[in-house]
Enzyme design. Structure first.
Site, PDB file in Angstrom:
ATOM      1  N   HIS A   1       3.472   2.885  13.253  1.00 26.66           N
ATOM      2  CA  HIS A   1       2.500   3.978  13.393  1.00 26.66           C
ATOM      3  C   HIS A   1       3.010   5.092  14.313  1.00 26.66           C
ATOM      4  CE1 HIS A   1      -1.299   1.843  11.659  1.00 26.66           C
ATOM      5  NE2 HIS A   1      -0.238   1.736  10.878  1.00 26.66           N
TER       6      HIS A   1
ATOM      7  N   GLU B   1      -5.229   1.731   2.474  1.00 29.13           N
ATOM      8  CA  GLU B   1      -5.116   0.537   3.322  1.00 29.13           C
ATOM      9  C   GLU B   1      -5.362   0.889   4.777  1.00 29.13           C
ATOM     10  OE1 GLU B   1      -3.128  -2.507   5.907  1.00 29.13           O
ATOM     11  OE2 GLU B   1      -2.802  -0.355   5.805  1.00 29.13           O
ATOM     12  N   GLU B   2      -4.798   2.019   5.197  1.00 27.01           N
ATOM     13  CA  GLU B   2      -4.821   2.365   6.627  1.00 27.01           C
ATOM     14  C   GLU B   2      -6.214   2.698   7.142  1.00 27.01           C
ATOM     15  OE1 GLU B   2      -2.440   1.826   8.556  1.00 27.01           O
ATOM     16  OE2 GLU B   2      -0.587   1.876   7.400  1.00 27.01           O
TER      17      GLU B   2
ATOM     18  N   ASP C   1       3.848  -6.104   3.696  1.00 21.35           N
ATOM     19  CA  ASP C   1       3.548  -5.028   4.646  1.00 21.35           C
ATOM     20  C   ASP C   1       4.429  -5.204   5.885  1.00 21.35           C
ATOM     21  OD1 ASP C   1       2.296  -2.818   5.875  1.00 21.35           O
ATOM     22  OD2 ASP C   1       0.302  -3.453   5.227  1.00 21.35           O
TER      23      ASP C   1
ATOM     24  N   HIS D   1       0.813  -1.232   0.000  1.00 21.30           N
ATOM     25  CA  HIS D   1       0.000   0.000   0.000  1.00 21.30           C
ATOM     26  C   HIS D   1       0.839   1.271   0.000  1.00 21.30           C
ATOM     27  CE1 HIS D   1       0.080   1.018   4.427  1.00 21.30           C
ATOM     28  NE2 HIS D   1       0.131  -0.292   4.616  1.00 21.30           N
TER      29      HIS D   1
HETATM   30 CO    CO Z   1      -0.208   0.619   8.971  1.00 24.47          CO
HETATM   31 ZN    ZN Z   2       0.755  -1.187   6.438  1.00 24.15          ZN
END
Ligand code: CO
Ligand code: ZN
Length: 331
Positions: free
Chosen positions: A303, A194-195, A217, A63
């Protein structure tokens, strides 16, 4: 490859606003694929190879979007209130900087807390871009920003605000660069949103109609002081996903990935992630179902503005994916 990683991670692309990343991706892959399309959700879909005997249509997805924030209210003094785009945590924001899509920069800070021992909620945080009031404020409600941090190269390990998932994007580009021959029809998707819930992968998987799905990922690690209990560490190889919060990887594909790693002497780890998921979930559940798996890159501080990965894991992930897609797959 670090140059490519640096360019990708220093590009701004919160969910739904991936256009700068998309341009950079297309610039980098146009030498490798003659069939590149952007669909209505903004996914980049690049095809390589045709299906021969023993081959399948394989969708590989990484992503392009990153987590961010979105302005919800601006007060008369020019302070910006905001909410999150994706899994942003308040504790990772305070004192940090943000970069808006229009180039404005600001600092995130908090109100005076009633209980200083508690992490404040987002309703107690604001962004200060240095405006003297609403009049010279260049931000409007609905404007988005991402964490503002430069790429940092520590040697074997590299840090950025957007390793999730530009490191996957970089790996996918490198796989396309090194890809030679395979019995498969390969469809490389650089997905959007995606998030915020695998939205780009959901529509692109439907359109691609793959027979096998694979995502690239990041995943968490259990190798830092008093961290979560998780048998994944930085530098010990790419992680073959067995399970995450949204998917049980196809066991036949998990076994094939393990066998492929062992046959080619590629170090690997097995990943059981308690929360979170990847594009592979959307691929697995498209149409009448698709055997799907995921190659994960161990990443510390996911994150946060300082996500850290190990370059050996990156190199070995490329090897594992290339080996996997170069031979016939008989599940
Ligand atoms: Co993420
Ligand atoms: Zn990711």
């Amino acid at each position: 490859m670090k140059d490519l990683i640096q360019q990708l991670v220093e590009t701004t692309g919160p969910s739904g606003y991936e256009s700068q990343v998309r341009e950079l991706v297309i610039k980098n892959i146009s030498k490798f694929s003659k069939d590149i399309k952007t669909d209505s959700m903004g996914n980049v879909i690049a095809r390589m190879g045709t299906k021969k005997a023993g081959g399948s249509r394989i969708m590989v997805s990484a992503h392009m979007d990153e987590i961010g924030i979105i302005a919800t209210h601006i007060d008369e003094n020019g302070f910006i209130r905001f909410t999150t785009i994706g899994g942003v945590r308040a504790a990772n924001c305070i004192g940090g900087r943000v970069l808006f899509l229009n180039g404005a920069r600001g600092v995130i800070f908090m109100e005076k807390l009633e209980n200083p021992g508690h992490t404040p909620g987002f309703d107690q945080l604001y962004i200060d871009c240095g405006f003297s009031g609403r009049k010279d404020c260049t931000i409007t409600v609905g404007d988005m920003a991402v964490f503002d941090r430069p790429f940092t190269d520590l040697g074997n390990r590299v840090i950025s605000k957007a390793m999730d998932d530009r490191i996957g994007v970089a790996i996918q580009i490198e796989v396309m660069r090194q890809f030679k021959n395979s019995p498969h029809e390969l469809v490389f998707v650089f997905s959007t949103q995606e998030e915020v819930g695998l939205r780009g992968a959901t529509t692109s998987a439907y359109g691609v109609d793959p027979e096998i799905g694979l995502s690239i990922d990041v995943t968490l690690t259990g190798d830092t002081p008093k961290s979560i209990k998780m048998a994944v560490a930085l530098g010990k190889g790419p992680a073959i996903k067995v399970r995450d919060g949204g998917m049980l990887a196809d066991p036949r594909l998990v076994k094939l990935m393990i066998d492929t790693a062992e046959k080619n002497s590629i170090p690997y780890q097995l990943e059981v992630l308690e929360g979170g998921t990847t594009d592979a979930k959307a691929i697995q559940l498209t149409r009448s179902g698709v055997p799907s798996g995921c190659v994960s890159i161990p990443c510390r501080y996911v994150h946060s503005p300082s996500e850290m990965v190990d370059m050996n894991d990156v190199e070995n992930a490329i090897k594992l994916i290339l080996s996997l897609i170069s031979s016939p797959i008989d599940l």
